[in-house]
Design an enzyme around this catalytic site. Structure first.
Site, PDB file in Angstrom:
ATOM      1  N   GLU A 166       0.867  -1.352   0.068  1.00 55.25           N
ATOM      2  CA  GLU A 166      -0.714  -0.334   0.160  1.00 55.25           C
ATOM      3  C   GLU A 166       0.972   1.396  -0.637  1.00 55.25           C
ATOM      4  O   GLU A 166       0.528   1.684   0.845  1.00 55.25           O
ATOM      5  CB  GLU A 166      -1.082  -0.047   1.882  1.00 55.25           C
ATOM      6  N   GLU A 350      -5.711  -7.531  -0.015  1.00 56.55           N
ATOM      7  CA  GLU A 350      -6.099  -7.894   1.243  1.00 56.55           C
ATOM      8  C   GLU A 350      -8.339  -7.460   1.295  1.00 56.55           C
ATOM      9  O   GLU A 350      -8.244  -6.860   0.083  1.00 56.55           O
ATOM     10  CB  GLU A 350      -5.901  -6.607   1.916  1.00 56.55           C
TER      11      GLU A 350
END
Length: 439
Positions: A166, A350
């Site tokens: 991320e 995720e």
């Protein structure tokens, strides 16, 4: 659970994801101080000033935790390595850190689990933060050295590796919004971090390719941006949010370009000669991962750049106050394949939800999580049917854990953790998923 393994293509991977600082216990095994320790020690940054010193004590309990992954019938375990554990000062190797990841890797393989590594999940050594951290261009070289060190030990046994989890969180939420370590609110620092995190990604991919490693990818978190109304101003505001949140990082990594609408605001703050770095940043990837949780409703305002704000949406929300919007996952999987990756395999690296889970009579009933997973698996199936080459789905997270600035009160796990006793209790969602994976 309405879905089952046989609903998905042969070889489709199901896994669970975790991260080092959130579960391992930073106080163990000679790990160095990270900027998250510094951030948590600063009053007002983290709920109850909680930190990752003990976390879930995965450092000592990893065998028990991997038994849970295996018993659930999952195929793969997505974990991250701690830079501060492997190199406490960011540069000097800690043998105990390498030994831990060596044991962890062998324990995964012994259970038939595919090890899916992420090199960096936000725990920058404090010594490197003192040198400017992600604002300093040299971070890309430091990160390449870390990559060579940790993958020199365990890289021969990895199923897949991604450099950075991320990058939006590494750069924007941490340097512009100030909600994550290092807790800055500085547009110039943000622009530099947004660029340098991708430069580090590129250097890490180069380092691993030079080591003969394959199955290397990138992991990008994405939030669907919905205009608050039908005005042109709201449309522009949502497009800008989409630009700096979703397009910037994947476009830099895969196309060697940044969105024009974002550069209009950040261009003057970018490091000198940034355009020359795309030869390093843009690397061929073997797969692409998308982390997806929610959407945001965006409205324009008269404030400083980026001239917009998030407003409350009408959809049901998780305990994080995030709207449940599985359509966004479908949108991202199909758009990413169409605009960026083509036939490169996609993975949902995720996806999950927080809930105020409590134990009653020795069990945790979490029907909302089961429904959440079902809705998002439906979005994945639909994307596959429409041609997106999705090859796996990883739930966040295996365990309730340290949820960064929100401390230990936001529970994302398939497995409940009592943070006083550290007892693990699989939730109803764990058992439902386990049954689904046998069908």
């Amino acid at each position: 659970m309405q879905h089952k393994r046989s609903d998905f293509p042969e070889g489709f991977l199901f896994g669970a994801a975790t991260s080092s600082y959130q579960i391992e216990g930073q106080a163990f095994g000679g790990a160095g101080r990270s900027h998250w320790d510094d951030f948590a020690d600063t009053p007002g940054n983290v709920v109850r000033a909680e930190n990752g010193a003990r976390a879930c004590d995965h450092y000592h309990r990893y065998e028990e935790d991997l038994d849970l992954v295996q018993a659930a019938g999952l195929d793969a375990y997505r974990f991250s390595t701690s830079w501060a554990r492997v190199m406490p000062d960011g540069k000097t190797v800690n043998p105990e850190g390498l030994d831990f990841y060596d044991r962890l890797t062998d324990a995964m393989l012994a259970r038939g689990l595919k090890p899916c590594a992420t090199l960096y999940h936000w725990e920058l050594p404090s010594a490197l933060a003192d040198l400017g951290g992600w604002r300093n261009r040299d971070v890309a070289g430091w990160f390449a050295d870390f990559t060579e060190t940790i993958m020199g030990r365990i890289g021969d046994r990895m199923y897949s590796v991604a450099p950075v989890n991320e990058p939006w969180c590494v750069a924007w939420i941490s340097h512009f919004l100030g909600l994550h370590a290092p807790g800055l609110r500085d547009i110039r620092a943000t622009a530099r971090a947004m660029h340098h995190v991708l430069l580090a990604h590129g250097r890490a991919i180069q380092a691993m390719r030079a080591m003969g490693m394959g199955n290397l990818g990138g992991v990008f978190n994405m939030e669907w941006a919905t205009p608050a109304d039908y005005s042109p101003e709201a449309a522009d505001a949502a497009a800008l949010y989409d630009g700096y949140y979703n397009h910037w990082y994947i476009s830099g990594a895969l196309k060697g370009a940044y969105p024009d609408n974002v550069l209009a605001g950040l261009g003057q703050h970018m490091p000198e000669n940034w355009q020359d770095d795309f030869g390093v940043i843009r690397q061929d990837l073997d797969w692409c991962g998308i982390n997806y949780y929610t959407r945001k409703v965006i409205a324009p305002n008269d404030g400083p750049w980026p001239h917009h704000e998030e407003v409350e949406g009408p959809l049901p929300k998780t305990f994080m106050d995030w709207e449940i919007y599985p359509e966004g996952l479908y949108n991202f999987l199909t758009r990413t394949a169409r605009e960026y990756t083509g036939d490169i395999p996609l993975f949902v690296t995720e996806n999950g939800m927080a809930a105020p889970d409590v134990i009653r009579n020795g069990a945790v009933d979490d029907p909302n999580r089961i429904d959440f997973v079902d809705q998002h698996l439906a979005a994945v199936k639909r994307a596959i049917a429409d041609g997106a080459p999705v090859q796996g789905y990883f739930i966040w997270s295996l365990l309730d854990n340290y949820e960064w600035a929100l401390g230990y009160e936001k529970r994302f796990g398939l497995v409940h953790v009592d943070f006083d006793t550290l007892v693990r209790t699989p939730k109803a969602s764990y058992h439902a998923l386990s049954r689904a994976l046998t069908e």
